[in-house]
Design an enzyme around this catalytic site. Structure first.
Site, PDB file in Angstrom:
ATOM      1  N   ASP A 169       0.865  -1.178   0.000  1.00 14.05           N
ATOM      2  CA  ASP A 169       0.000   0.000   0.000  1.00 14.05           C
ATOM      3  C   ASP A 169       0.903   1.230   0.000  1.00 14.05           C
ATOM      4  OD1 ASP A 169      -1.713   2.196   0.951  1.00 14.05           O
ATOM      5  OD2 ASP A 169      -3.166   0.638   1.418  1.00 14.05           O
ATOM      6  N   ILE A 170       0.655   2.185  -0.918  1.00 14.73           N
ATOM      7  CA  ILE A 170       1.514   3.371  -0.972  1.00 14.73           C
ATOM      8  C   ILE A 170       1.058   4.470  -0.005  1.00 14.73           C
ATOM      9  CG2 ILE A 170       2.343   2.927  -3.309  1.00 14.73           C
ATOM     10  CD1 ILE A 170       0.405   5.203  -4.233  1.00 14.73           C
ATOM     11  N   ASN A 221     -13.498  -3.297   3.020  1.00 21.76           N
ATOM     12  CA  ASN A 221     -14.614  -2.357   3.120  1.00 21.76           C
ATOM     13  C   ASN A 221     -15.481  -2.398   1.862  1.00 21.76           C
ATOM     14  OD1 ASN A 221     -13.448  -1.369   5.557  1.00 21.76           O
ATOM     15  ND2 ASN A 221     -12.122  -0.026   4.385  1.00 21.76           N
ATOM     16  N   HIS A 235     -16.303   3.148   4.463  1.00 19.85           N
ATOM     17  CA  HIS A 235     -14.937   3.658   4.280  1.00 19.85           C
ATOM     18  C   HIS A 235     -14.208   3.100   3.070  1.00 19.85           C
ATOM     19  CE1 HIS A 235     -15.574   5.534   8.136  1.00 19.85           C
ATOM     20  NE2 HIS A 235     -15.887   4.357   8.637  1.00 19.85           N
ATOM     21  N   GLN A 236     -14.922   2.599   2.068  1.00 13.88           N
ATOM     22  CA  GLN A 236     -14.268   2.158   0.834  1.00 13.88           C
ATOM     23  C   GLN A 236     -13.947   3.393   0.004  1.00 13.88           C
ATOM     24  OE1 GLN A 236     -16.588  -0.430  -1.727  1.00 13.88           O
ATOM     25  NE2 GLN A 236     -14.819  -0.971  -2.965  1.00 13.88           N
ATOM     26  N   HIS A 291     -10.873  -4.956  -2.504  1.00 14.50           N
ATOM     27  CA  HIS A 291      -9.503  -5.108  -2.041  1.00 14.50           C
ATOM     28  C   HIS A 291      -9.487  -5.416  -0.548  1.00 14.50           C
ATOM     29  CE1 HIS A 291     -10.466  -0.802  -1.673  1.00 14.50           C
ATOM     30  NE2 HIS A 291      -9.558  -0.712  -0.721  1.00 14.50           N
ATOM     31  N   PHE A 292      -8.459  -6.145  -0.175  1.00 15.33           N
ATOM     32  CA  PHE A 292      -8.255  -6.561   1.210  1.00 15.33           C
ATOM     33  C   PHE A 292      -6.957  -5.938   1.711  1.00 15.33           C
ATOM     34  CE2 PHE A 292     -10.965  -9.607  -0.750  1.00 15.33           C
ATOM     35  CZ  PHE A 292     -11.754 -10.157   0.237  1.00 15.33           C
ATOM     36  N   HIS A 293      -7.000  -5.411   2.905  1.00 14.85           N
ATOM     37  CA  HIS A 293      -5.812  -4.844   3.538  1.00 14.85           C
ATOM     38  C   HIS A 293      -5.267  -5.848   4.544  1.00 14.85           C
ATOM     39  CE1 HIS A 293      -6.619  -0.526   2.451  1.00 14.85           C
ATOM     40  NE2 HIS A 293      -7.865  -0.988   2.392  1.00 14.85           N
TER      41      HIS A 293
END
Length: 140
Positions: free
Chosen positions: A33-34, A85, A91-92, A98-100
């Protein structure tokens, strides 16, 4: 709402935008993640464009959790969050599933990693929970 043509994650999948690729399968891409909220914060995305998890065809899901597990293991974090999300109210920000994987150092407190509250709905009675249960069960 991102269209397929303007989706930043689709552009990453196509190689139009570079990423720090960690893992790739036929259906999944994982990268750093940047805009991390912790050291080692990574993203795992299906290559198939779907806005929300409920839009993602089941045949595109088989590699997601195994990839999440591999990435989480690679971070060597004893504590971490797996976050996904769906929708702006949840909060998307990017309209692509996508998964964090967010490592959470034991001593980080609110300084690093995911910081959340858990607003338990104390005013829901057992009867109300049972009614919701029956409604959900009938839809499966």
């Amino acid at each position: 709402m991102n269209s397929l043509a303007s989706c930043i994650f689709c552009k990453i999948v196509k190689g139009e935008i570079p990423c720090m690729k960690l893992l790739e399968t036929e259906s999944v891409l994982a990268f750093m993640d940047i805009g991390p909220i912790a050291k080692g914060h990574c993203l795992i995305i299906p290559k198939y464009h779907a806005e929300k998890l409920t839009d993602l065809p089941e045949d595109q899901m088989k590699d997601i959790l195994p990839a999440c597990k591999k990435i989480a293991t690679a971070t060597r974090a004893d504590n971490f969050n797996l976050l996904q999300n769906n929708g702006r109210a949840a909060h998307q920000v990017v309209d692509h599933v996508h998964f964090h994987i967010i490592p959470k150092p034991s001593d980080a407190g609110d300084k690093e990693g995911l910081v959340i509250g858990w607003p338990t709905q104390k005013d829901l009675s057992k009867d109300e929970i049972s009614k919701i249960f029956e409604e959900l069960k009938s839809r499966l």
